[in-house]
Write a protein that holds these residues in place. Structure first.
Motif, PDB file in Angstrom:
ATOM      1  N   ASN A 112      24.990  32.752 -22.626  1.00  0.00           N
ATOM      2  CA  ASN A 112      24.002  33.624 -21.991  1.00  0.00           C
ATOM      3  C   ASN A 112      24.094  35.013 -22.602  1.00  0.00           C
ATOM      4  OD1 ASN A 112      24.936  31.678 -19.498  1.00  0.00           O
ATOM      5  ND2 ASN A 112      22.750  32.135 -19.446  1.00  0.00           N
TER       6      ASN A 112
ATOM      7  N   THR B   1      19.884  40.594 -16.985  1.00  0.00           N
ATOM      8  CA  THR B   1      20.091  39.232 -17.480  1.00  0.00           C
ATOM      9  C   THR B   1      19.318  38.986 -18.770  1.00  0.00           C
ATOM     10  OG1 THR B   1      18.262  38.484 -16.083  1.00  0.00           O
ATOM     11  CG2 THR B   1      20.490  38.253 -15.183  1.00  0.00           C
TER      12      THR B   1
ATOM     13  N   PHE C 252      27.997  39.462 -10.102  1.00  0.00           N
ATOM     14  CA  PHE C 252      27.195  38.622  -9.199  1.00  0.00           C
ATOM     15  C   PHE C 252      25.716  38.707  -9.545  1.00  0.00           C
ATOM     16  CE2 PHE C 252      24.659  38.125  -5.321  1.00  0.00           C
ATOM     17  CZ  PHE C 252      25.063  36.863  -4.903  1.00  0.00           C
ATOM     18  N   ASN C 253      25.203  39.928  -9.778  1.00  0.00           N
ATOM     19  CA  ASN C 253      23.784  40.109 -10.108  1.00  0.00           C
ATOM     20  C   ASN C 253      23.414  39.455 -11.433  1.00  0.00           C
ATOM     21  OD1 ASN C 253      23.198  41.500  -7.768  1.00  0.00           O
ATOM     22  ND2 ASN C 253      23.467  43.528  -8.685  1.00  0.00           N
TER      23      ASN C 253
ATOM     24  N   GLY D  26      24.489  36.617 -12.213  1.00  0.00           N
ATOM     25  CA  GLY D  26      24.473  35.183 -11.952  1.00  0.00           C
ATOM     26  C   GLY D  26      25.720  34.454 -12.394  1.00  0.00           C
TER      27      GLY D  26
ATOM     28  N   SER E 291      29.790  33.100 -12.196  1.00  0.00           N
ATOM     29  CA  SER E 291      30.733  32.572 -11.219  1.00  0.00           C
ATOM     30  C   SER E 291      31.968  32.082 -11.961  1.00  0.00           C
ATOM     31  CB  SER E 291      30.109  31.420 -10.416  1.00  0.00           C
ATOM     32  OG  SER E 291      29.736  30.364 -11.285  1.00  0.00           O
TER      33      SER E 291
ATOM     34  N   TYR F 259      32.769  35.036 -14.181  1.00  0.00           N
ATOM     35  CA  TYR F 259      32.677  36.126 -13.203  1.00  0.00           C
ATOM     36  C   TYR F 259      33.871  37.068 -13.364  1.00  0.00           C
ATOM     37  CZ  TYR F 259      32.414  38.283  -8.523  1.00  0.00           C
ATOM     38  OH  TYR F 259      32.348  39.169  -7.470  1.00  0.00           O
TER      39      TYR F 259
END
Length: 405
Positions: free
Chosen positions: A123, A144, A182-183, A185, A187, A191
């Protein structure tokens, strides 16, 4: 002071920011050696050849190429090193002359599949840190939508651009790092990697006295690492006395030669696209002078602040720099005598005429404040063909009149 990508990555890595590792190449014949070194240090099989210039959009201009083997590395290095690279951010844009590529960075491939699962799951994010002067604090801007022009993202999809304001005394807090992750996306391991990445990046911004740190893309690799795949860093020149090692990284070949020379003379100079040369004492007055020239129908050719301690020699040097621009059709000298006395400026004008020789453009002079009467006497007695003005509006109208002929 702007840094090259390879310099920015070295700086960020000092503060623990994970980076896309690379080897700098300045000679085409070093490509094979650099690729072997990169493979030994990183284990990469592919590589990316990236032009090192102070401008964004390098990929669009052909300055970033993927190489899958040694032959492709050699081909891309040979093509990019020494090219005049044109991007939307080089002088004149895509229609301009471009910038000469003197260095390339050969980097590892970070777009690889997960070593355990074999799946490709990367990403690209956008992240930058700068100062919000209105709110009087630093702000982390992130999205993002990495790998794209953030201006376009902000215009078309503003809800995808997030901001995290950092209290100037409390500093970056743990909950803020977690909110950013968190914003975006993320985990699990990704994260945790992102929270550490943000913490190190902010430490670099503050520790290096940066005015801008931009990572685009900020990459999540397939094995959940967060890496600065690209980096842009600008340092506050007023703080370079605290970072003498970083000051040595300044690449004058990337700057306007006239601006480099002006800096040596203690002049604050920025080249513009107009035809009215400006010589002013004080940054605020210089901005006001350019504004009123523009509002009166003219086009300022430069920002030039001779400073509050200007003497005759500095004024003469300023004249030489202004006159180097072939587009100049008139010069406006606007001085308010406060710390610097007006007669110093007037004497500098007279000396410049004598030492430079024929100055074949009209000059409009507005001298007000401390020593203005003596300054007027110096210019009147010199016999120079200069135009005098009392008010700023009068000076602007007069300079536009002489430009028009």
């Amino acid at each position: 002071m702007n840094l090259h990508e390879y310099q920015a990555k070295l700086l960020l890595n000092r503060y623990g920011v994970p980076i896309q590792r690379g080897v700098l190449i300045e000679q085409k014949e070093d490509a094979e050696k650099a690729f072997a070194q990169l493979q030994e240090e990183t284990g990469t099989t592919w590589a990316v050849v990236k032009a090192q210039i102070h401008a964004g959009g390098r990929g669009k201009g052909g300055g970033v190429k993927l190489a899958k083997n040694l032959d492709e590395v050699k081909t891309h290095v040979d093509n990019i090193l020494g090219m005049m690279l044109k991007t939307p951010q080089t002088p004149g844009g895509l229609e301009g002359p471009g910038k000469l590529v003197r260095k390339v960075l050969l980097t590892e491939d970070v777009y690889y599949p997960d070593p355990e699962t074999g799946e490709m799951d990367t990403n690209e994010f956008y992240m930058s840190i700068l100062t919000d002067r209105a709110k009087e604090c630093n702000v982390i801007v992130y999205s993002t939508e990495g790998g794209m022009d953030i201006e376009e993202v902000a215009e078309k999809t503003p809800h995808l651009v997030h901001k995290e304001y950092v209290h100037p005394h409390l500093g970056l807090q743990g909950f803020q790092m977690r909110r950013i992750a968190f914003n975006l996306g993320l985990s699990g391991a990704a994260y945790k990697s992102m929270t550490k990445f943000v913490n190190s990046l902010y430490a670099a911004f503050v520790g290096a006295d940066a005015s801008l740190v931009e990572i685009n893309p900020c990459l999540k690799t397939s094995d959940n690492k967060i890496v600065a795949a690209d980096s842009k860093v600008s340092l506050d020149e007023n703080a370079l006395y605290r970072h003498k090692d970083l000051a040595e990284w300044n690449d004058e070949t990337e700057e306007d030669p006239t601006e480099v020379e002006a800096k040596k003379y203690g002049l604050n100079f920025v080249k513009l696209d107009g035809n009215v040369g400006c010589m002013v004492n004080g940054a605020g007055l210089a901005m006001a002078t350019m504004d009123i020239i523009k509002l009166s129908g003219g086009e300022p050719a430069n920002f030039l602040d001779v400073g509050g301690t200007a003497d005759a020699q500095r004024v003469e040097n300023a004249f030489r720099i202004i006159l180097r621009d072939p587009a100049i059709k008139a010069i406006l000298i606007n001085v308010f005598g406060g710390i610097v006395r007006c007669e110093r400026i007037a004497q500098g004008v007279v000396d410049a005429y004598k030492n430079i020789g024929d100055i074949n453009v009209p000059i409009v002079v507005r001298l007000q404040g401390n020593g203005a009467d003596k300054a007027k006497g110096i210019i009147d007695e010199s016999g120079l063909a200069v135009h005098s003005a009392v008010t700023l509006q009068e000076a602007a109208d007069l300079v536009n009149k002489v430009v028009a002929g």
